[in-house]
Structure formats: C-alpha cells, structure tokens
Design a protein around this motif. Structure first.
Motif, mmCIF file in Angstrom:
data_model
loop_
_atom_site.group_PDB
_atom_site.id
_atom_site.type_symbol
_atom_site.label_atom_id
_atom_site.label_comp_id
_atom_site.label_asym_id
_atom_site.label_seq_id
_atom_site.Cartn_x
_atom_site.Cartn_y
_atom_site.Cartn_z
ATOM 1 N N PRO A 1 0.812 -1.223 0.000
ATOM 2 C CA PRO A 1 0.000 0.000 0.000
ATOM 3 C C PRO A 1 0.843 1.271 0.000
ATOM 4 C CG PRO A 1 -0.832 -1.572 1.607
ATOM 5 C CD PRO A 1 0.486 -2.096 1.139
ATOM 6 N N ARG A 2 1.975 1.238 0.694
ATOM 7 C CA ARG A 2 2.848 2.412 0.722
ATOM 8 C C ARG A 2 3.518 2.612 -0.627
ATOM 9 N NH1 ARG A 2 5.060 -0.330 6.195
ATOM 10 N NH2 ARG A 2 3.031 -0.354 7.220
ATOM 11 N N ALA A 3 3.837 1.504 -1.298
ATOM 12 C CA ALA A 3 4.423 1.615 -2.632
ATOM 13 C C ALA A 3 3.421 2.205 -3.617
ATOM 14 C CB ALA A 3 4.896 0.246 -3.112
ATOM 15 N N VAL A 4 2.190 1.756 -3.559
ATOM 16 C CA VAL A 4 1.166 2.287 -4.463
ATOM 17 C C VAL A 4 0.940 3.768 -4.196
ATOM 18 C CG1 VAL A 4 -1.277 2.141 -5.101
ATOM 19 C CG2 VAL A 4 0.066 0.053 -4.839
ATOM 20 N N ALA A 5 1.025 4.161 -2.924
ATOM 21 C CA ALA A 5 0.902 5.586 -2.602
ATOM 22 C C ALA A 5 2.033 6.394 -3.233
ATOM 23 C CB ALA A 5 0.902 5.785 -1.080
ATOM 24 N N GLU A 6 3.182 5.736 -3.461
ATOM 25 C CA GLU A 6 4.305 6.381 -4.139
ATOM 26 C C GLU A 6 4.290 6.108 -5.645
ATOM 27 O OE1 GLU A 6 6.454 8.491 -2.818
ATOM 28 O OE2 GLU A 6 5.402 8.324 -0.890
ATOM 29 N N ARG A 7 3.184 5.551 -6.130
ATOM 30 C CA ARG A 7 2.925 5.346 -7.556
ATOM 31 C C ARG A 7 3.840 4.307 -8.208
ATOM 32 N NH1 ARG A 7 4.211 10.309 -9.961
ATOM 33 N NH2 ARG A 7 5.460 10.689 -8.107
ATOM 34 N N VAL A 8 3.984 3.177 -7.516
ATOM 35 C CA VAL A 8 4.670 2.025 -8.091
ATOM 36 C C VAL A 8 4.029 0.767 -7.500
ATOM 37 C CG1 VAL A 8 6.477 2.010 -6.301
ATOM 38 C CG2 VAL A 8 6.906 0.931 -8.522
ATOM 39 N N ALA A 9 3.935 -0.291 -8.312
ATOM 40 C CA ALA A 9 3.267 -1.513 -7.855
ATOM 41 C C ALA A 9 4.099 -2.733 -8.204
ATOM 42 C CB ALA A 9 1.879 -1.625 -8.489
ATOM 43 N N PHE A 10 3.926 -3.785 -7.397
ATOM 44 C CA PHE A 10 4.562 -5.083 -7.607
ATOM 45 C C PHE A 10 3.614 -6.131 -7.059
ATOM 46 C CE2 PHE A 10 5.871 -3.330 -3.545
ATOM 47 C CZ PHE A 10 5.577 -4.364 -2.675
ATOM 48 N N VAL A 11 3.955 -7.404 -7.198
ATOM 49 C CA VAL A 11 3.135 -8.460 -6.608
ATOM 50 C C VAL A 11 3.872 -9.035 -5.402
ATOM 51 C CG1 VAL A 11 1.946 -10.650 -6.946
ATOM 52 C CG2 VAL A 11 2.139 -9.042 -8.849
ATOM 53 N N PRO A 12 3.259 -9.013 -4.215
ATOM 54 C CA PRO A 12 3.922 -9.570 -3.030
ATOM 55 C C PRO A 12 4.176 -11.061 -3.172
ATOM 56 C CG PRO A 12 2.039 -8.194 -2.423
ATOM 57 C CD PRO A 12 1.963 -8.403 -3.895
ATOM 58 N N GLY A 13 5.232 -11.526 -2.531
ATOM 59 C CA GLY A 13 5.625 -12.926 -2.644
ATOM 60 C C GLY A 13 4.659 -13.906 -2.024
ATOM 61 N N THR A 14 3.802 -13.446 -1.119
ATOM 62 C CA THR A 14 2.879 -14.367 -0.445
ATOM 63 C C THR A 14 1.920 -15.041 -1.409
ATOM 64 O OG1 THR A 14 1.464 -12.457 0.024
ATOM 65 C CG2 THR A 14 2.956 -13.178 1.767
ATOM 66 N N GLY A 15 1.647 -14.412 -2.563
ATOM 67 C CA GLY A 15 0.723 -15.005 -3.514
ATOM 68 C C GLY A 15 1.255 -16.240 -4.204
ATOM 69 N N PHE A 16 2.551 -16.517 -4.048
ATOM 70 C CA PHE A 16 3.185 -17.591 -4.802
ATOM 71 C C PHE A 16 3.529 -18.798 -3.945
ATOM 72 C CE2 PHE A 16 4.060 -13.492 -6.773
ATOM 73 C CZ PHE A 16 3.542 -13.701 -8.040
ATOM 74 N N PHE A 17 2.971 -18.844 -2.743
ATOM 75 C CA PHE A 17 3.130 -19.977 -1.839
ATOM 76 C C PHE A 17 1.759 -20.393 -1.336
ATOM 77 C CE2 PHE A 17 7.248 -17.957 -1.756
ATOM 78 C CZ PHE A 17 8.154 -19.008 -1.666
ATOM 79 N N SER A 18 1.501 -21.681 -1.273
ATOM 80 C CA SER A 18 0.186 -22.169 -0.868
ATOM 81 C C SER A 18 -0.127 -21.866 0.588
ATOM 82 C CB SER A 18 0.090 -23.677 -1.106
ATOM 83 O OG SER A 18 1.021 -24.374 -0.299
ATOM 84 N N ASP A 19 0.909 -21.710 1.409
ATOM 85 C CA ASP A 19 0.701 -21.464 2.834
ATOM 86 C C ASP A 19 0.832 -19.993 3.199
ATOM 87 O OD1 ASP A 19 3.391 -21.120 2.441
ATOM 88 O OD2 ASP A 19 4.043 -22.611 3.921
ATOM 89 N N GLY A 20 0.950 -19.122 2.191
ATOM 90 C CA GLY A 20 1.043 -17.691 2.473
ATOM 91 C C GLY A 20 2.401 -17.233 2.939
ATOM 92 N N SER A 21 3.423 -18.103 2.858
ATOM 93 C CA SER A 21 4.769 -17.655 3.204
ATOM 94 C C SER A 21 5.308 -16.799 2.056
ATOM 95 C CB SER A 21 5.667 -18.849 3.497
ATOM 96 O OG SER A 21 5.744 -19.705 2.374
ATOM 97 N N GLY A 22 6.568 -16.443 2.119
ATOM 98 C CA GLY A 22 7.151 -15.619 1.059
ATOM 99 C C GLY A 22 7.049 -14.132 1.307
ATOM 100 N N ALA A 23 6.866 -13.736 2.583
ATOM 101 C CA ALA A 23 6.639 -12.323 2.885
ATOM 102 C C ALA A 23 7.832 -11.437 2.525
ATOM 103 C CB ALA A 23 6.298 -12.158 4.369
ATOM 104 N N ARG A 24 9.035 -11.988 2.504
ATOM 105 C CA ARG A 24 10.217 -11.174 2.188
ATOM 106 C C ARG A 24 10.467 -11.044 0.690
ATOM 107 N NH1 ARG A 24 15.484 -13.213 4.550
ATOM 108 N NH2 ARG A 24 16.255 -11.423 3.334
#
Length: 441
Positions: free
Chosen positions: A364-387
């Motif tokens: 959300p802070r990145a989008v407020a600065e007008r840039v977006a990415f996909v967080p790593g949590t979406g690519f793990f079945s257990d929601g890990s990948g936060a870093r």
C-alpha cells in the motif's frame, strides 16, 4: 406469524448475511475468496502508477493492421466454419501446427495427442480436475505460479513446495520430499513445474537437473506437468529442450500462444499420453462443449501466413531490453541488502527484501508512491514468502521501468529505517493462497 419451511425450520432473516447462499456452496468453494490486494491493484492500474506487477505481454509490438486483415479475411472466406461449433479436442490443422511449434523445443509428437484449450490455464484446470481428489498431494516449486495454486486450492489439493535456487528446482529436495510423503502414505498425484524462465522466480532448470528430475519422478511413478508458456522467449541461444522431449509417457506438456502471439485469443494446449488425452477431451467437452472455432482458426491462419518466428524474435529483443533496464536500475538504485534473480528469458525477476520487511505490508505504501509489484505471499500455498516480491518487466517502457525502480527503492529504504527504529513487529502472519487476478498472473 412467521412463515415456516416444509421441514419446519424458520428461514433466515433477509439481509442478515452478506451472502445469503454461504451455507449452500460446495466445500471446495469455501476458499474461493478475492484477495484484499485486488482492490489495491484497481488503484495501481491508474496511468500515473508504474506497474511492475502485471504479466501482460506487450501486444502493441504485433503488426495489428495485419492481425485485423487476417481476422477480416477469416470471416469473409471461412465464416460458416469459423462461427460454428468445433471439435472438443480442437481444430485438427491447428493441432498439427502446434506440433511444429513444440518441435523447436525438441518435442516430437503428433496432432492426435494435442488437446486445444482456452489458454493453458484451462489445460491446468482440466488436468487438476481429472487427477485430484480432496487431500491429494501436488508437488510444486516454492514459489510457484499463482494461477496454478488457485486451481489446486479450488480442487482441495494439498500443495507441498519443493525448494529451488538460481538453477531451478533442487533434485535432492524433490527426492527427499517424495520419499517422506510415500513413507507417510500421502498420495502424490503429480509434480507441477515451470522449468524454463519460471514464473515468478525468473530462473531456468539447468540441463543436468532436468535429467535428474525426470529420473526421480520416473522411479517414483510421479507424473510431471510441465507448464511452458515462456519457453520460446529466451534472450540468448536456442530454446531449451523441454522435459516432455525426453519422456513422452511421463510428462504432460502445457503450452500457450498468450505470450508468443496474444493472450486475447485464449488459445493454449496440452500434449498428453493417449489415455490422459482422452480424459482431457471428455473434461473439456463437459466444461465448454467446444471452445471458439474462430480464435483457433485465426491462430492457425496466423501461423500459416505470417513470419511468426520473426515475430517471436521481435518479442525477445523487446523483452531483453526491458529486462536489462530493470536489472540495471536494481543494481544502481536498490539498497545492497536487496537481492534478485537474473532471468535469461521470460517476464519476471524475483526479489528478496532485507530481514524484517514484509512485501505485502509495503505494497500500500508503494502504491501511494505510484509504483506496484506483486507480493511474494501469492506464490506460496501457505502464504509464506513475505520477504519476496515479483517484479515484471514485460509491459512498461524502459524509462518507466527505471522510474518505477527509483520509487520502489525509496519505499524500501524508508521501510528499512522504520525497521531499524521500531523493530520487525510489522511482519504479518499470512494464510492461504493470495490471488491477485488474471492481468497480474
């Protein structure tokens, strides 16, 4: 007086629930909920936001006037066929042309074993439908393609991730995991892998490991689902030899024209052993009866009349330039604690944040600065990948990529300052599959 139902129960008060049908859904629909980041990406799609999130091909690089003429000619000359129902297995001529495309990756096959699908995503859904009972195990790299994880979750599979590094999936981790699951009596239905220009990892399974993975799965009797949408989009040398080329009976190969032509045609395919092919055709017919003859014939006409190999070269050069822009900007602007992969093809870079930072919390802070990415949590079945975060270079112009990295680097530096001041308490516990939507997959 309250009206009662035939079985004697009083109906629920109208408006007492957001979803009046919540008790009627099948068990497999319970986890089918939209991620909160979907709403955030609605904001991120605004033109002032540099999106390093979406995996959208740069279709503007196509000769669109030629595509328009091709489609018009198809309607004029073959309209009665193009606008009619077609075969559940797909147009026979297109299936033969698909075999010509796969031959570039060392695959020798006949059109009779190809099933045309609505993008390779439908092929993945059909494969999962015919193999998975609730609780069955699917092996997949960690991280893995978000669209695949959503499909596996919908059919109530248990995804077990296999570790990977810069050279792809780790064969020793695969062997150990298979042994542990077999010892525990857990049924493994297949290994799902993207061995070439991985989404989201950006890495490629090297030749030695490819043979090791094939040998391990063959000894264990584990079917391999090889998803290969990016295989022809390498930046150096000839295409990698597909896993399917060396084990026709143990690998189902999924391909797509979404990345080498255009995703709007929604034409993909599965190449499968005979028995699996028959099940896929039946599953296809039960799902859609028959899919679009029009788009199949349009793709076939394109392959027959246009220099499609040259067009792929154009895409490769374009994506190479954008890959270089992203890597150069990361090297110049990111804090030294941030690391990333260096893809030799495809669309994506997989970045790792410093300890104590959470990509989903940062978004959300990145989008407020007008840039977006996909967080790593979406690519793990257990929601890990936060870093971790996935950065895509396929769509923005190089100058926009550099500006997006500049903005993102500033956000990460601010987060590191907050971490150093307040500690790591902002890291959140993530649960479940976090699907961002088709335009970002």
């Amino acid at each position: 007086m309250t009206e009662e139902l035939d079985h004697g129960q009083t109906p629920a008060t109208q408006g007492s629930r957001i979803d009046a049908y919540v008790d009627r859904y099948a068990a497999r629909a319970t986890g089918m909920v939209a991620s909160e980041i979907r709403a955030l990406f609605a904001v991120a799609s605004r033109p002032e936001v540099v999106s390093l999130a979406g995996g959208m091909p740069y279709v503007t690089a196509l000769p669109l006037d030629m595509v328009g003429e091709l489609v018009s000619d198809l309607v004029t000359r073959r309209g009665p066929v193009a606008l009619q129902y077609g075969s559940g297995q797909g147009d026979p001529h297109l299936r033969e042309q698909i075999c010509d495309v796969m031959r570039l990756e060392g695959i020798q096959a006949g059109g009779d074993d190809v099933v045309v699908t609505v993008g390779s995503q439908q092929a993945l859904d059909l494969i999962t439908r015919i193999f998975i009972d609730p609780g069955d195990v699917v092996l997949a790299e960690g991280p893995s393609y978000v669209g695949a994880l959503g499909t596996f979750a919908a059919y109530q599979a248990k995804v077990v991730h296999i570790a990977m590094d810069d050279q792809g999936i780790l064969p020793e981790s695969l062997a150990q995991t298979i042994y542990a699951l077999e010892t525990a009596g857990a049924p493994i239905k297949f290994l799902y892998t993207i061995p070439t220009f991985h989404n989201p990892g950006g890495v490629t399974l090297n030749l030695a490991r490819r043979q090791q993975v094939l040998d391990i799965c063959q000894r264990a009797g584990v079917l391999i689902i090889e998803d290969n949408p990016y295989g022809l989009l390498g930046f150096d040398g000839e295409p990698m030899r597909a896993l399917r080329a060396d084990n026709p009976d143990g690998v189902v190969y999924l391909g797509s024209f979404s990345k080498t032509l255009a995703p709007g045609f929604r034409v993909g395919w599965a190449l499968a052993p005979h028995a699996i092919r028959d099940k896929l055709v039946l599953a296809m017919e039960s799902a859609v009866l028959s899919h679009s003859s029009f788009t199949q014939l349009a793709v076939g006409q394109y392959l027959a009349t246009q220099p499609w190999r040259e067009q792929i070269k154009t895409f490769r050069e374009l994506y190479r330039e954008r890959r270089d822009a992203l890597l150069d900007a990361l090297e110049a602007l990111m804090p030294p604690e941030v690391t990333w992969t260096r893809p030799a093809g495809g669309f994506f870079v997989w970045a790792t944040l410093p300890e104590g930072l959470d990509s989903k919390a940062i978004l959300p802070r990145a989008v407020a600065e007008r840039v977006a990415f996909v967080p790593g949590t979406g690519f793990f079945s257990d929601g890990s990948g936060a870093r971790h975060m996935r950065l895509s270079y396929c769509y923005p112009e190089p100058d926009r990529i550099r500006e997006g990295v500049r903005r993102l680097a500033g956000v990460i530096e601010q987060e590191m300052q907050l971490r150093d001041t307040f500690g790591t308490s902002s890291v959140r516990d993530h649960q479940g599959v976090d699907t961002p939507g088709p335009d970002l997959a």
